[in-house]
Design an enzyme around this catalytic site. Sequence first.
Site, PDB file in Angstrom:
ATOM      1  N   ARG A 193      -0.274  -4.144  -4.170  1.00  0.00           N
ATOM      2  CA  ARG A 193       0.717  -3.091  -3.972  1.00  0.00           C
ATOM      3  C   ARG A 193       0.699  -2.697  -2.498  1.00  0.00           C
ATOM      4  O   ARG A 193      -0.325  -2.841  -1.827  1.00  0.00           O
ATOM      5  CB  ARG A 193       0.363  -1.855  -4.810  1.00  0.00           C
ATOM      6  CG  ARG A 193       0.640  -2.020  -6.293  1.00  0.00           C
ATOM      7  CD  ARG A 193       2.142  -2.005  -6.588  1.00  0.00           C
ATOM      8  NE  ARG A 193       2.414  -2.043  -8.011  1.00  0.00           N
ATOM      9  CZ  ARG A 193       2.785  -3.133  -8.681  1.00  0.00           C
ATOM     10  NH1 ARG A 193       2.917  -4.283  -8.074  1.00  0.00           N
ATOM     11  NH2 ARG A 193       3.031  -3.071  -9.972  1.00  0.00           N
ATOM     12  N   HIS A 197       8.939  -8.533  -2.739  1.00  0.00           N
ATOM     13  CA  HIS A 197       8.292  -8.234  -4.029  1.00  0.00           C
ATOM     14  C   HIS A 197       8.747  -9.219  -5.114  1.00  0.00           C
ATOM     15  O   HIS A 197       9.253  -8.810  -6.175  1.00  0.00           O
ATOM     16  CB  HIS A 197       8.557  -6.785  -4.456  1.00  0.00           C
ATOM     17  CG  HIS A 197       7.527  -6.258  -5.424  1.00  0.00           C
ATOM     18  ND1 HIS A 197       7.077  -4.965  -5.410  1.00  0.00           N
ATOM     19  CD2 HIS A 197       6.855  -6.863  -6.440  1.00  0.00           C
ATOM     20  CE1 HIS A 197       6.191  -4.791  -6.382  1.00  0.00           C
ATOM     21  NE2 HIS A 197       6.040  -5.941  -7.028  1.00  0.00           N
TER      22      HIS A 197
HETATM   23  C1  GLV Z   1       5.035  -6.438 -10.532  1.00  0.00           C
HETATM   24  O1  GLV Z   1       4.792  -5.962  -9.474  1.00  0.00           O
HETATM   25  C2  GLV Z   1       4.356  -6.090 -11.768  1.00  0.00           C
HETATM   26  O2  GLV Z   1       3.572  -5.133 -11.816  1.00  0.00           O
HETATM   27  O3  GLV Z   1       4.610  -6.794 -12.757  1.00  0.00           O
END
Ligand code: GLV
Length: 314
Positions: free
Chosen positions: A229, A277
């Site tokens: 993260r 992401h």
């Molecule tokens: C993506 O970031 C997830 O948590 O699946």
Amino acid sequence: MAITFICPQRDTTPWVKALNALDPQLDIRVWPHDHPKQAIELALTWAHPPGVLREYPNLSCICSMGAGIDHLLADPLLPDPSLPGNPEIVRLVDRELIRSMSEYLLLAVLYHFRQFDVYQTRKQHKDWHPLLPPEKEACTIGIMGMGQLGGAAAITLSAAGFNVCGWRNSPEKKQGIPSFHGRDQLDDFLSLSRILICLLPLTQKTRHILNLDTFSKLPPNAYLINVGRGGHLKEPDLLTALDAGHLSGACLDVFQTEPLPADHPFWQHPKIMVTPHISSQTDPISVAPQILENLARLRTGKPLLNRVNIKKEY
Ligand code: GLV
């Protein structure tokens, strides 16, 4: 009874389609469109508005639409599942999520290890100079976070011929991958990690774990891959470590603020690779059976799959 999606930033169309393909009778609602709140028994959520989950009197299960639950814990009014009468909290654990994370990491590692990052820069100057071939023996990969995703990535990378070691909270070995655990063994782990991968859950203990002090313990020219993260990384510290030449580069898929703001220095930095992401995106078709299985378990009083421990924060 019905289920609802509460995920303001996501398109729910493929999710609704995947669930209805398996159960055409399933009543699926999408917040904030009008829906009978007392009829909702399960909520699928991603970055829901804080407090909204308290508006459903018969909610029995909150399901994260991904592997992480930090977006749920960001809600100070999240119902505590350990209190009687409150909904349980589950997340999605999925073979496809695990496979695509391993694939992303293999690509990111090889891109750097085979010096594509350097050649990509040299290409701009039409610079035809082969570098010495890299040595795998001198390139141990350290994975922080050896859960489902980290453990599978360790196996993939070690099958590709890399030395891999892991670091985790508790002392548990994954299929022969050497593992370090706890703060006491962090420095030993870091000193080996020429490529450092962060796949930790974001918790109060792991926030900003990727900082200048951590980087200083890595071997010279180490490379960072963050797919955990954005909150794991102290972003200014990465710029300092790169500019000081202690780190050779970084591949980042997650950021403190997403989408990454247009004026963020990471966009322009020649040693930072940015992806939006996408290291491992939930595939609605792949997870639909798991969601329906939990709904069936909920209705028959059986223990749910992939329950999370909010005290541990993952
Ligand atoms: C993506 O970031 C997830 O948590 O699946």
